[in-house]
Scaffold this motif. Sequence first.
Motif, PDB file in Angstrom:
ATOM      1  N   GLU A   1       4.628   9.508  -4.637  1.00 34.06           N
ATOM      2  CA  GLU A   1       4.625   8.620  -3.475  1.00 34.06           C
ATOM      3  C   GLU A   1       5.285   9.313  -2.284  1.00 34.06           C
ATOM      4  O   GLU A   1       6.416   9.760  -2.375  1.00 34.06           O
ATOM      5  CB  GLU A   1       5.372   7.330  -3.820  1.00 34.06           C
ATOM      6  CG  GLU A   1       5.365   6.303  -2.722  1.00 34.06           C
ATOM      7  CD  GLU A   1       6.043   5.018  -3.149  1.00 34.06           C
ATOM      8  OE1 GLU A   1       5.450   4.272  -3.942  1.00 34.06           O
ATOM      9  OE2 GLU A   1       7.182   4.792  -2.689  1.00 34.06           O
TER      10      GLU A   1
ATOM     11  N   ALA B   1      -4.028  10.510  -1.886  1.00 33.80           N
ATOM     12  CA  ALA B   1      -4.589   9.278  -2.425  1.00 33.80           C
ATOM     13  C   ALA B   1      -3.946   8.072  -1.768  1.00 33.80           C
ATOM     14  O   ALA B   1      -2.773   8.096  -1.394  1.00 33.80           O
ATOM     15  CB  ALA B   1      -4.391   9.213  -3.935  1.00 33.80           C
TER      16      ALA B   1
ATOM     17  N   ARG C   1      -7.433   2.759  -6.201  1.00 33.76           N
ATOM     18  CA  ARG C   1      -6.948   4.065  -5.749  1.00 33.76           C
ATOM     19  C   ARG C   1      -8.157   4.812  -5.227  1.00 33.76           C
ATOM     20  O   ARG C   1      -9.188   4.878  -5.894  1.00 33.76           O
ATOM     21  CB  ARG C   1      -6.322   4.838  -6.902  1.00 33.76           C
ATOM     22  CG  ARG C   1      -5.811   6.202  -6.473  1.00 33.76           C
ATOM     23  CD  ARG C   1      -5.228   6.951  -7.642  1.00 33.76           C
ATOM     24  NE  ARG C   1      -4.614   8.154  -7.130  1.00 33.76           N
ATOM     25  CZ  ARG C   1      -3.933   9.007  -7.852  1.00 33.76           C
ATOM     26  NH1 ARG C   1      -3.763   8.788  -9.148  1.00 33.76           N
ATOM     27  NH2 ARG C   1      -3.415  10.082  -7.328  1.00 33.76           N
TER      28      ARG C   1
ATOM     29  N   SER D   1       0.863  -1.180   0.000  1.00 34.56           N
ATOM     30  CA  SER D   1       0.000   0.000   0.000  1.00 34.56           C
ATOM     31  C   SER D   1       0.895   1.224   0.000  1.00 34.56           C
ATOM     32  O   SER D   1       1.998   1.200   0.548  1.00 34.56           O
ATOM     33  CB  SER D   1      -0.874   0.026   1.256  1.00 34.56           C
ATOM     34  OG  SER D   1      -1.655  -1.135   1.358  1.00 34.56           O
TER      35      SER D   1
ATOM     36  N   GLU E   1      -3.221   4.023  -2.594  1.00 38.01           N
ATOM     37  CA  GLU E   1      -3.187   3.034  -3.664  1.00 38.01           C
ATOM     38  C   GLU E   1      -2.817   1.669  -3.094  1.00 38.01           C
ATOM     39  O   GLU E   1      -1.953   1.576  -2.226  1.00 38.01           O
ATOM     40  CB  GLU E   1      -2.161   3.413  -4.742  1.00 38.01           C
ATOM     41  CG  GLU E   1      -2.557   4.609  -5.564  1.00 38.01           C
ATOM     42  CD  GLU E   1      -1.628   4.872  -6.732  1.00 38.01           C
ATOM     43  OE1 GLU E   1      -2.036   5.638  -7.626  1.00 38.01           O
ATOM     44  OE2 GLU E   1      -0.493   4.335  -6.758  1.00 38.01           O
TER      45      GLU E   1
ATOM     46  N   LEU F   1      -1.631  -1.795 -10.037  1.00 38.43           N
ATOM     47  CA  LEU F   1      -2.585  -1.012  -9.258  1.00 38.43           C
ATOM     48  C   LEU F   1      -3.946  -1.709  -9.269  1.00 38.43           C
ATOM     49  O   LEU F   1      -4.498  -1.991 -10.325  1.00 38.43           O
ATOM     50  CB  LEU F   1      -2.717   0.394  -9.847  1.00 38.43           C
ATOM     51  CG  LEU F   1      -3.689   1.332  -9.150  1.00 38.43           C
ATOM     52  CD1 LEU F   1      -3.239   1.624  -7.721  1.00 38.43           C
ATOM     53  CD2 LEU F   1      -3.834   2.623  -9.945  1.00 38.43           C
TER      54      LEU F   1
END
Length: 130
Positions: A74, A110, A122, A65, A112, A119
């Motif tokens: 990120e 967000a 999201r 995650s 994810e 992915l």
Amino acid sequence: MTDTTIAPSLLYSILCDDVRREENGKFILLGLFETIGAREFPAVHPTLFIVNGWIGGVGSFRQYSRILDLNGHEMARDKETSFQLPNLKARHSVIARFNSLELPKAGDYAVEILLNGDLKVRYPLVVEQA
């Protein structure tokens, strides 16, 4: 005999403040949320858990995650967790813990969830001025 892998479905992904496990194996999730409020920025959210439940797959899988900032970069990621589902009825939960999450300003961050690097979902993590 053939080696068949069937990708599982993500049954749930839940944000919460804490996770505990009862003696019978059930999880207790405390403080479920979709929004974080802060009085001033930058802010630090002390602890955040993401609980993911997988079902309906067969094979070996890797999951992680991550949380993205307002620009889609990120900003936090948990370690990759490996798990196996021996049959289609098997289930597996993965719990990720994020400590001292730095939130520079209010906005739409967000979450994810990735499985084997792909992915799977999201969704927003809203951070607002309290």
